[in-house]
Design a protein around this motif. Sequence first.
Motif, PDB file in Angstrom:
ATOM      1  N   THR A  34       0.176   9.731   2.801  1.00  0.00           N
ATOM      2  CA  THR A  34       0.130   8.217   2.780  1.00  0.00           C
ATOM      3  C   THR A  34      -0.065   7.826   4.166  1.00  0.00           C
ATOM      4  O   THR A  34      -1.168   6.996   4.328  1.00  0.00           O
ATOM      5  CB  THR A  34       1.320   7.516   2.292  1.00  0.00           C
ATOM      6  N   GLN A  53      -6.704   2.820   8.454  1.00  0.00           N
ATOM      7  CA  GLN A  53      -6.778   1.166   8.389  1.00  0.00           C
ATOM      8  C   GLN A  53      -6.202   0.862   9.850  1.00  0.00           C
ATOM      9  O   GLN A  53      -6.538   0.053  10.427  1.00  0.00           O
ATOM     10  CB  GLN A  53      -5.720   0.717   7.436  1.00  0.00           C
ATOM     11  N   GLN A  91       0.773  -1.100  -0.092  1.00  0.00           N
ATOM     12  CA  GLN A  91       0.233  -0.086  -0.078  1.00  0.00           C
ATOM     13  C   GLN A  91       0.875   1.318  -0.096  1.00  0.00           C
ATOM     14  O   GLN A  91       0.612   2.389  -0.457  1.00  0.00           O
ATOM     15  CB  GLN A  91      -0.847  -0.197   1.321  1.00  0.00           C
ATOM     16  N   LYS A 113      -3.954   9.856   5.327  1.00  0.00           N
ATOM     17  CA  LYS A 113      -5.062   9.341   4.612  1.00  0.00           C
ATOM     18  C   LYS A 113      -5.278   7.814   4.365  1.00  0.00           C
ATOM     19  O   LYS A 113      -6.300   7.357   4.224  1.00  0.00           O
ATOM     20  CB  LYS A 113      -4.985  10.031   3.098  1.00  0.00           C
ATOM     21  N   ILE A 114      -4.324   7.235   4.397  1.00  0.00           N
ATOM     22  CA  ILE A 114      -4.352   5.722   4.108  1.00  0.00           C
ATOM     23  C   ILE A 114      -3.989   4.774   5.205  1.00  0.00           C
ATOM     24  O   ILE A 114      -4.609   3.766   5.383  1.00  0.00           O
ATOM     25  CB  ILE A 114      -3.573   5.420   2.835  1.00  0.00           C
ATOM     26  N   ALA A 131       0.677   3.978  -3.063  1.00  0.00           N
ATOM     27  CA  ALA A 131       0.251   5.337  -2.652  1.00  0.00           C
ATOM     28  C   ALA A 131       1.397   6.171  -3.262  1.00  0.00           C
ATOM     29  O   ALA A 131       1.285   7.372  -3.962  1.00  0.00           O
ATOM     30  CB  ALA A 131       0.234   5.519  -1.391  1.00  0.00           C
TER      31      ALA A 131
END
Length: 219
Positions: free
Chosen positions: A135, A143, A121, A138-139, A125
Motif C-alpha cells: 500500500t 501520490q 485509500q 504502490k499507492i 487497499a
Amino acid sequence: MSTDYLVNITIPMLEGAKITILLFLIAIAFSIPLGFFITLLSQSNNKVISGISKSYVYVMRGTPLLLQLLFICFGLPMIPVIGEYLVMDRFVAACLGFILNYAAYFSEIFRGGLLSIDKGQYEAAQVLGFSRSQTTIKIILPQMFRIALPAVSNESITLIKDTALLYAVAVPELLHFAQTAVNRDFTIVPFFIAGIIFLLLTLVLTAIFRWLEHKFKFE
C-alpha cells in the motif's frame, strides 16, 4: 567597458558556479532521501523517536542556515575534547550544513503530502488485499511525491540561491569571485553578471521541475 574585461571577470565566476552547482547537486541528492526518512520517523508510533525527529525539524527550521554553517565550520572544532576530530574541509562542512538544514524542510513537505492523502485509500487497499508495505510503495508514495513536487521545486530553487552563503564560510563559489572583482575594479558589473548566472541556473531548474510536474500529472 570592453568585451575582454567582461570575459576576464566572467570566466572566474563560471568556475565558481561549478562549486555552486556541485553543492546544489550534493545537497539535493542527500537531503531529499534524508528528509523522507525523517518524515517516516516523525510518523512513528514510538513517541521518543517521533519526538526526536520533530525536535530536529524544529531546531533546523527555527535557526538560520548561516548560523548552522558557521557552527559546523567554526563551532564544532571548538568543542572541548572532541573538537579536534570534528575539523572538516570547508566545502564538506558546508555540504553537511545544507543537507541537514534542507532535510528538515523536505521532511515537512513530505509530511504535508502524506497528510493530504485520504485515509480511505488505506482502507480500500486493505480490502483489496494489499499488504501495508504494498500500500505504501504502490499507492501512497507515488501520490505523496506528486503532491509534494511543486513544493520540492520551490525549495530547490531556494537552495540554489542559498548557495551564496558559501561566501560567508570562505568557500570560493560564484559570489566570492563576483565580490573579489567588485573590490578590485570598483565596479558593480560583476554583481550583474553573477545575478544573470543565478537567473540562468534558476531558469534551468524551473524547466526541469515543470517537466517533472507535467510528467507526474498525466501519467
